[in-house]
Write a protein that holds these residues in place. Structure first.
Motif, PDB file in Angstrom:
ATOM      1  N   LEU A   1      20.013  34.853 -26.663  1.00  0.00           N
ATOM      2  CA  LEU A   1      20.122  35.579 -27.937  1.00  0.00           C
ATOM      3  C   LEU A   1      21.462  35.821 -28.162  1.00  0.00           C
ATOM      4  O   LEU A   1      22.153  36.553 -27.489  1.00  0.00           O
TER       5      LEU A   1
ATOM      6  N   TYR B   1      15.412  43.585 -31.132  1.00  0.00           N
ATOM      7  CA  TYR B   1      15.306  42.382 -31.304  1.00  0.00           C
ATOM      8  C   TYR B   1      14.081  41.340 -31.030  1.00  0.00           C
ATOM      9  O   TYR B   1      13.767  40.397 -31.558  1.00  0.00           O
TER      10      TYR B   1
ATOM     11  N   SER C   1      23.033  40.627 -37.485  1.00  0.00           N
ATOM     12  CA  SER C   1      22.489  41.779 -37.718  1.00  0.00           C
ATOM     13  C   SER C   1      23.446  42.837 -38.732  1.00  0.00           C
ATOM     14  O   SER C   1      22.712  43.429 -39.479  1.00  0.00           O
TER      15      SER C   1
ATOM     16  N   GLY D   1      17.225  44.902 -25.014  1.00  0.00           N
ATOM     17  CA  GLY D   1      16.907  43.860 -26.246  1.00  0.00           C
ATOM     18  C   GLY D   1      16.993  42.566 -25.910  1.00  0.00           C
ATOM     19  O   GLY D   1      16.641  41.691 -26.763  1.00  0.00           O
TER      20      GLY D   1
ATOM     21  N   HIS E   1      11.468  35.734 -25.432  1.00  0.00           N
ATOM     22  CA  HIS E   1      12.407  36.376 -25.908  1.00  0.00           C
ATOM     23  C   HIS E   1      13.338  36.578 -24.796  1.00  0.00           C
ATOM     24  O   HIS E   1      14.596  35.962 -25.065  1.00  0.00           O
TER      25      HIS E   1
ATOM     26  N   VAL F   1      19.829  47.472 -30.912  1.00  0.00           N
ATOM     27  CA  VAL F   1      19.743  46.417 -30.418  1.00  0.00           C
ATOM     28  C   VAL F   1      18.384  46.260 -29.450  1.00  0.00           C
ATOM     29  O   VAL F   1      18.253  45.101 -28.939  1.00  0.00           O
TER      30      VAL F   1
ATOM     31  N   LEU G   1      17.391  32.183 -32.311  1.00  0.00           N
ATOM     32  CA  LEU G   1      18.033  33.391 -31.419  1.00  0.00           C
ATOM     33  C   LEU G   1      19.364  33.132 -31.077  1.00  0.00           C
ATOM     34  O   LEU G   1      20.278  33.767 -30.899  1.00  0.00           O
TER      35      LEU G   1
ATOM     36  N   ASP H   1      23.967  37.524 -31.313  1.00  0.00           N
ATOM     37  CA  ASP H   1      24.116  38.152 -32.870  1.00  0.00           C
ATOM     38  C   ASP H   1      25.295  38.063 -33.201  1.00  0.00           C
ATOM     39  O   ASP H   1      26.566  38.247 -32.567  1.00  0.00           O
TER      40      ASP H   1
ATOM     41  N   ILE I   1      20.584  34.834 -36.152  1.00  0.00           N
ATOM     42  CA  ILE I   1      20.640  36.250 -36.378  1.00  0.00           C
ATOM     43  C   ILE I   1      22.322  36.785 -36.484  1.00  0.00           C
ATOM     44  O   ILE I   1      22.907  36.608 -35.731  1.00  0.00           O
TER      45      ILE I   1
ATOM     46  N   MET J   1      13.966  47.957 -36.995  1.00  0.00           N
ATOM     47  CA  MET J   1      15.195  47.622 -36.669  1.00  0.00           C
ATOM     48  C   MET J   1      16.123  48.773 -36.619  1.00  0.00           C
ATOM     49  O   MET J   1      16.972  49.011 -37.479  1.00  0.00           O
TER      50      MET J   1
ATOM     51  N   LEU K   1      19.807  40.845 -25.360  1.00  0.00           N
ATOM     52  CA  LEU K   1      20.973  40.334 -26.223  1.00  0.00           C
ATOM     53  C   LEU K   1      22.129  39.859 -25.199  1.00  0.00           C
ATOM     54  O   LEU K   1      22.369  40.407 -24.310  1.00  0.00           O
TER      55      LEU K   1
ATOM     56  N   GLN L   1      27.362  38.730 -27.827  1.00  0.00           N
ATOM     57  CA  GLN L   1      27.760  39.388 -29.011  1.00  0.00           C
ATOM     58  C   GLN L   1      28.829  39.169 -30.043  1.00  0.00           C
ATOM     59  O   GLN L   1      29.922  39.163 -29.181  1.00  0.00           O
TER      60      GLN L   1
END
Length: 391
Positions: free
Chosen positions: A30, A356, A338, A65, A25, A353, A377, A32, A336, A350, A67, A70
């Motif tokens: 990643l 994830y 969200s 998370g 991960h 953030v 992702l 979002d 993804i 969930m 991330l 964004q």
């Protein structure tokens, strides 16, 4: 040679250890594609550069998370009509610019995939801008140009309200008879072409089914659905039917799965409506305070957390949407989105953030490869962004 043979089991163990869910991960990029925190920033005066105890997003929790990028939603309701919608869009963009100015070592504005990947290398969050609702351009091409110059990477052609040039999913299904047009008008097709020319992605998460197909017949570039789920699992108007998903894949586009309980779980809205009836007086009061029923509903859920939690679907149902879409149209066409900070309820587990990594872990359990997870992702977003911007 003998030393190498002796070391081989240790090397294999090291490789296996490197493939733990959290490490997979954290190594992936990643992205979002939809978060509404900027609306909360304006209303609640939050500094999301610091750890917050409310909402679903801040830079501290985002780091935890994993991330990396964004897309911040720029949104206002239909009450912001001509003369107000464009101003509100710019006000929210200003708040993102201010956040970046306060924390330049943590977050940076990017406009294409190359800049996004560089931000990740620089250990900064890549911030992108998605404008959610065509009413904010107020029927003006020059407003599109202005928003694109400020960093708009996608335009959601409608929100729940239709525009003069495109019909929404809400209106096509519940208000069709009163619509002056269904689908894209000629001006709407001009807007699609203009967005293509600017390298701005077209987002089909809120437009109606006729608008959806009119866009696919018009666009020269891949489209996205920035925050939608599978209609076959949860038959709600905002979710995409199998035929739509297949058409989107044929276009080369990507659907980014929404976490909102109402789009994930077909039983949610009955429970939701019952909850709102019980707390109607409070909701009416909160709506007057926040000037928006959706934001008021979010606050109501926070005030009655135990009741709200009892309505939440299991995390497995969210994963089912991702898995269903991947199996139907291919792993290259799902991601993804969200809708964090933009909905009152999400599946159990969930909460913000930081959660994830649970998605990565569940996909691994289902047998998805590391390369498949990389695509889901963030890789698919990078591909479609590059296809639109050219870099």
């Amino acid at each position: 040679m003998k030393k190498l043979l002796l070391l081989l089991p240790l090397l294999l163990l090291t490789k296996i250890y490197a493939q733990t869910p959290m490490e997979i991960h954290q190594r992936a990029i990643l992205v979002d594609t939809h978060n509404d925190v900027l609306s909360n920033v304006l209303i609640n005066k939050l500094d999301v550069g610091k750890l917050q105890t409310v909402g679903n997003f801040d830079l501290v929790r985002a780091k935890e998370g994993g991330l990396d990028a964004q897309v911040f939603s720029i949104w206002c309701g239909p009450q912001y009509g001509k003369g107000r919608g464009f101003k509100m869009a710019n006000r929210e963009i200003d708040s993102l610019y201010a956040l970046i100015a306060r924390y330049p070592d943590k977050i940076t504005l990017v406009r294409n995939s190359a800049q996004l990947e560089q931000a990740v290398k620089d250990n900064k969050m890549a911030a992108l801008i998605g404008v959610e609702g065509g009413h904010m351009i107020e029927d003006r091409m020059d407003y599109i140009d202005s928003l694109a110059k400020r960093g708009m990477c996608y335009l959601t052609l409608t929100w729940n309200n239709s525009t003069s040039w495109a019909s929404s999913a809400a209106d096509e299904t519940t208000n069709r008879a009163s619509l002056k047009h269904v689908g894209l008008t000629d001006y709407g097709k001009q807007i699609v072409h203009h967005l293509n020319d600017l390298g701005v992605m077209i987002d089909l998460s809120h437009p109606g089914e006729q608008t959806f197909y009119d866009v696919l017949a018009t666009t020269t570039k891949p489209v996205i659905a920035s925050h939608s789920c599978a209609y076959s699992i949860c038959p709600f108007r905002r979710n995409l039917k199998d035929a739509q998903l297949k058409a989107l894949a044929k276009n080369g586009g990507v659907v980014f799965v929404n976490f909102f309980s109402g789009f994930v779980d077909s039983t949610f809205f009955k429970k939701y409506d019952d909850f709102l009836r019980v707390h109607k007086k409070q909701l009416d009061s909160l709506t007057k305070i926040y000037d928006d029923v959706d934001l008021a509903t979010d606050k109501l859920f926070t005030m009655h957390k135990a009741e709200a939690d009892a309505m939440r679907p299991p995390l497995s149902l969210l994963i089912k949407h991702i898995d269903y879409i991947a199996k139907l149209i291919g792993v290259d066409h799902v991601g993804i989105g969200s809708d964090f900070d933009g909905a009152p309820s999400y599946p159990l587990g969930m909460d913000d953030v930081r959660d994830y990594p649970k998605i990565t872990a569940e996909l691994l359990k289902l047998g998805y490869s590391e390369s498949d997870i990389d695509k889901i992702l963030g890789g698919n977003f990078l591909r479609v962004l590059k296809a639109n911007t050219g870099k």
